[in-house]
Design a protein around this motif. Structure first.
Motif, short mmCIF file in Angstrom:
data_model
loop_
_atom_site.label_atom_id
_atom_site.label_comp_id
_atom_site.label_asym_id
_atom_site.label_seq_id
_atom_site.Cartn_x
_atom_site.Cartn_y
_atom_site.Cartn_z
N SER A 70 0.85 -1.19 0.00
CA SER A 70 0.00 0.00 0.00
C SER A 70 0.88 1.23 0.00
O SER A 70 2.04 1.19 0.39
CB SER A 70 -0.93 -0.01 1.19
N ILE A 71 0.28 2.31 -0.46
CA ILE A 71 1.02 3.57 -0.60
C ILE A 71 0.56 4.52 0.48
O ILE A 71 -0.64 4.79 0.62
CB ILE A 71 0.72 4.18 -1.98
N THR A 72 1.50 5.04 1.25
CA THR A 72 1.11 5.92 2.35
C THR A 72 0.60 7.26 1.84
O THR A 72 0.97 7.73 0.77
CB THR A 72 2.32 6.17 3.29
N THR A 73 -0.28 7.88 2.64
CA THR A 73 -0.79 9.20 2.27
C THR A 73 -0.04 10.30 3.01
O THR A 73 -0.35 11.47 2.87
CB THR A 73 -2.28 9.33 2.65
N SER A 74 0.94 9.94 3.82
CA SER A 74 1.70 10.87 4.67
C SER A 74 0.91 11.38 5.85
O SER A 74 1.35 12.26 6.57
CB SER A 74 2.22 12.09 3.88
N CYS A 75 -0.32 10.91 6.03
CA CYS A 75 -1.10 11.28 7.20
C CYS A 75 -1.39 9.98 7.94
O CYS A 75 -2.11 9.12 7.43
CB CYS A 75 -2.40 11.96 6.78
N ALA A 76 -0.84 9.85 9.15
CA ALA A 76 -0.94 8.57 9.86
C ALA A 76 -2.38 8.17 10.13
O ALA A 76 -2.75 7.01 9.99
CB ALA A 76 -0.14 8.64 11.15
N ASP A 77 -3.20 9.15 10.49
CA ASP A 77 -4.60 8.83 10.79
C ASP A 77 -5.31 8.29 9.56
O ASP A 77 -6.08 7.33 9.64
CB ASP A 77 -5.34 10.10 11.27
N LEU A 78 -5.04 8.91 8.44
CA LEU A 78 -5.67 8.48 7.20
C LEU A 78 -5.17 7.09 6.82
O LEU A 78 -5.95 6.21 6.44
CB LEU A 78 -5.34 9.50 6.11
N ASP A 79 -3.86 6.87 6.95
CA ASP A 79 -3.30 5.56 6.64
C ASP A 79 -3.94 4.49 7.52
O ASP A 79 -4.22 3.39 7.07
CB ASP A 79 -1.79 5.55 6.90
N ASN A 80 -4.19 4.86 8.79
CA ASN A 80 -4.77 3.89 9.72
C ASN A 80 -6.13 3.41 9.27
O ASN A 80 -6.39 2.21 9.25
CB ASN A 80 -4.92 4.52 11.11
N ILE A 81 -7.03 4.34 8.91
CA ILE A 81 -8.35 3.88 8.53
C ILE A 81 -8.32 3.17 7.18
O ILE A 81 -9.23 2.42 6.85
CB ILE A 81 -9.42 5.01 8.50
#
Lengths: 283, 347
Positions: B88-99
């Motif tokens: 998966s490709i991170t969005t650079s926002c941890a909260d967003l990556d989490n969901i």
């Protein structure tokens, strides 16, 4: 029809060309000026300075890139009559006096501005192929057309569309047709496209959708929203809101960035004098 | 003996036979833990053997022996194994990556929609940069295709985000690999730009032609790991005299994109606009292109304003829980929201 992928590196060299609006302070908030190849919307109530900024833009566009211009002529499409020709003349004299030797051509700056009045949205759609022909013709001239101004887009749509679903759908698809046509021209000819829009009063109790950096836009002491709704908001790349507040004879004016793909939130004060529209440095 | 076909060491083959695994089928139908204990190897080695076995046992389907897969099919077990290695490709926002369960998933089509100014293009650009994060730093080290239909793509913004990403990476390597000099970041913003293939389309016919061409393009550029279309809607909202034609064109396009995602193991991200839908006398906000379009994507994320904060909400997903997370758009790109009340809400 295949397209070769343009690697971005090539694009960086072209850089995002920008056209100054005629004032370094306002240019700073826009990171250089109004960008080419996209549609920038200037929205505000009547008298907030939309036409002023457009007139100033079509004159500044004739300056060379070293002075923030595009060495270009402009096409000014107006929908509200009459066109303020005297004010344009006044501003052109101000331009000549502040940049005496910089203009590429020696002819009157007014000869580099093409005016066209239109009366309806369908009229505009029919005009798009003619505009393209005009752009091609001017491409080989000394100062090719680099700026298109539509002042104002709201006037084209306010009267002949009712509020029923069918009319709204028809209106909405015209938005996309016009915007699609303008964007295509902007991309192919490297144009700056500026469209002005009006505001409508915000009615309490109505469900409103927040668009952009500000939860509410105010002008003349009341809450307003840009006309033409969300559909039109989807059609522009950037939106600048001009507000005005008058107490007595003192008028305070602000230019705020509502949304833009390359700029952060910003707001700056400006004034309108006989010489033109200028930003005010923050005290 | 079929076991002889497996590309494993002779000693392992011996252990398999000793444990009673005489056919590929018997290996393919067992679980990793059983296999590992039976022949006394580690679980990862057992997994390797299992994969070889299942792949090879699928080849003998025509003989009518006890095969349980049809031509081109796969068992769910195989898919689970594959998914473990899916990225998966991170969005650079941890909260967003989490969901999102780690980030935007490859092999899936994700649709992201929201009002103008909420940050769709920003997320698109962030993903086009983040897909290039090298494997050493937990990224995919891949390239991106960015299809711009609206002209919102500004190179100066990409440079900004690219520079910030490189700075973050060198900070990370400084923290975790202080002693290891080899982890010096060799990336330059220009190389990030070089790895984004940018296409600008000005009409719906160009858009369809380009999507059809992508198959050939990605075959020639196997390291492309993400395709972003910004926005997929714009050219389809003009007057289509024949709405059935529009639905057909959209359907074909989304099918092609899904195939691209699956066949080349890349992520497809479609950015969409919002519109109002007339429902029972009132107007509701919904993603554009209609109800039939909502079937064209695997996951659907809606971006919205919650007071002064930007939020992302998972509207539809076969595997992710409905949840929302805050994020912010900064000069460095998409990042965590800075508000103190940042919590992931389970809906």
């Amino acid at each position: 029809m295949k397209r070769e992928a343009q690697n971005l590196l090539q694009k960086v060299d072209e850089k995002s060309e920008k056209c100054t609006v005629g004032c370094p302070i306002l240019d700073r908030n826009l990171n250089g000026g109004i960008p080419t190849k996209s549609i920038t919307e200037v929205v505000g109530e009547s008298g907030s300075g939309k036409t002023q900024i457009c007139l100033q833009l079509v004159l500044s566009a004739q300056l060379p890139p070293s002075h923030g211009g595009l060495n270009g002529s402009s096409l000014y499409i107006y929908t509200e009559y009459p066109f303020p020709i005297r004010r344009l003349k006044q501003l052109s004299l101000s331009l000549l006096s502040s940049h005496p030797n910089h203009l590429l051509s020696s002819s009157d700056p007014l000869s580099r501005i093409i005016l066209r009045g239109i009366s309806s949205a369908e009229n505009f759609v029919e005009l798009l192929p003619d505009i393209e022909l005009c752009l091609r013709y001017w491409k080989s001239r000394l100062l090719p057309i680099r700026v298109i101004v539509v002042d104002s887009i709201a006037a084209l749509f306010r009267s002949e569309f009712g509020n029923c679903c069918f009319d709204l759908k028809r209106r909405s698809s015209l938005f996309f047709k016009i915007s699609g046509g303008l964007k295509s021209l902007a991309e192919r000819f490297g144009l700056v496209v500026v469209v002005t829009n009006q505001v409508v009063d915000f009615i309490e109790g109505n469900e409103s959708v927040r668009i952009g950096n500000f939860s509410e836009l105010c002008s003349s002491g009341r809450r307003v929203c840009p006309a033409l709704g969300i559909s039109w908001a989807n059609c522009v790349n950037s939106r600048i809101f001009l507000s005005k507040d008058q107490t007595g004879i003192k008028i305070t004016r602000f230019s705020s960035l509502v949304f833009a793909p390359h700029l952060p939130l910003s707001s700056s004060q400006f004034v309108i004098t006989e010489k033109g529209l200028f930003g005010v440095e923050n005290v | 003996m079929e076991i002889g076909m497996l590309p494993i060491s002779a000693s392992k083959r011996g252990k398999l036979l000793a444990a009673g695994y005489t056919t590929l089928h018997s290996i393919a139908t067992t679980s990793i833990t059983h296999l590992a204990t039976d022949i006394e190897v580690s679980e990862s080695e057992a997994l390797e053997i299992l994969n070889f076995a299942t792949r090879n046992s699928a080849l003998e389907r025509s003989s009518g022996s006890n095969t349980n897969v049809i031509q081109g099919g796969q068992t769910a077990w195989d898919m689970l194994n594959e998914e473990r290695f899916s990225s998966s490709i991170t969005t650079s926002c941890a909260d967003l990556d989490n969901i999102l369960g780690g980030g935007i998933n490859c092999k899936e089509v994700t649709e992201i929609g929201g009002v103008p100014g909420i940050g769709k293009t920003q997320i698109g650009i962030q993903l086009a940069v983040n897909v290039q994060i090298p494997l050493d730093y937990g990224g995919l080290g891949g390239k991106a295709i960015y299809i711009d239909t609206e002209g919102s793509f500004m190179v100066e913004r990409v440079l900004q985000i690219a520079e910030a990403c490189i700075e973050d990476m060198s900070e990370y390597s400084h923290h975790f690999h202080k002693d290891n000099q080899a982890y010096g970041v060799k990336m330059h913003p220009n190389s990030i730009l070089e790895n984004i293939f940018y296409f600008r389309v000005c009409s719906y016919t160009e858009q369809i032609a380009l999507v059809n061409y992508l198959d050939k393009f990605v075959t020639e550029h196997k390291d492309v790991k993400i395709i972003i279309i910004d926005s997929v809607t714009f050219h389809f909202r003009q007057d289509f005299e024949d709405m059935a034609l529009r639905t057909r064109l959209l359907g074909e396009m989304s099918l092609k994109l899904m195939k691209l995602a699956k066949n080349f193991s890349l992520a497809v991200v479609m950015l969409n606009q919002v519109t109002t839908k007339h429902v029972e006398g009132s107007f509701q906000l919904t993603l554009a292109l209609g109800d039939s379009w909502s079937h064209s994507c695997t996951n659907r994320i809606i971006l919205y304003w919650n007071g002064d904060e930007r939020h992302a909400y998972i509207d539809k997903s076969p595997s992710l829980k409905s949840a929302s997370a805050p994020y912010s758009v900064t000069s460095r790109g998409i990042r965590n929201s800075t508000s103190s009340s940042k919590r992931i809400k389970m809906v």
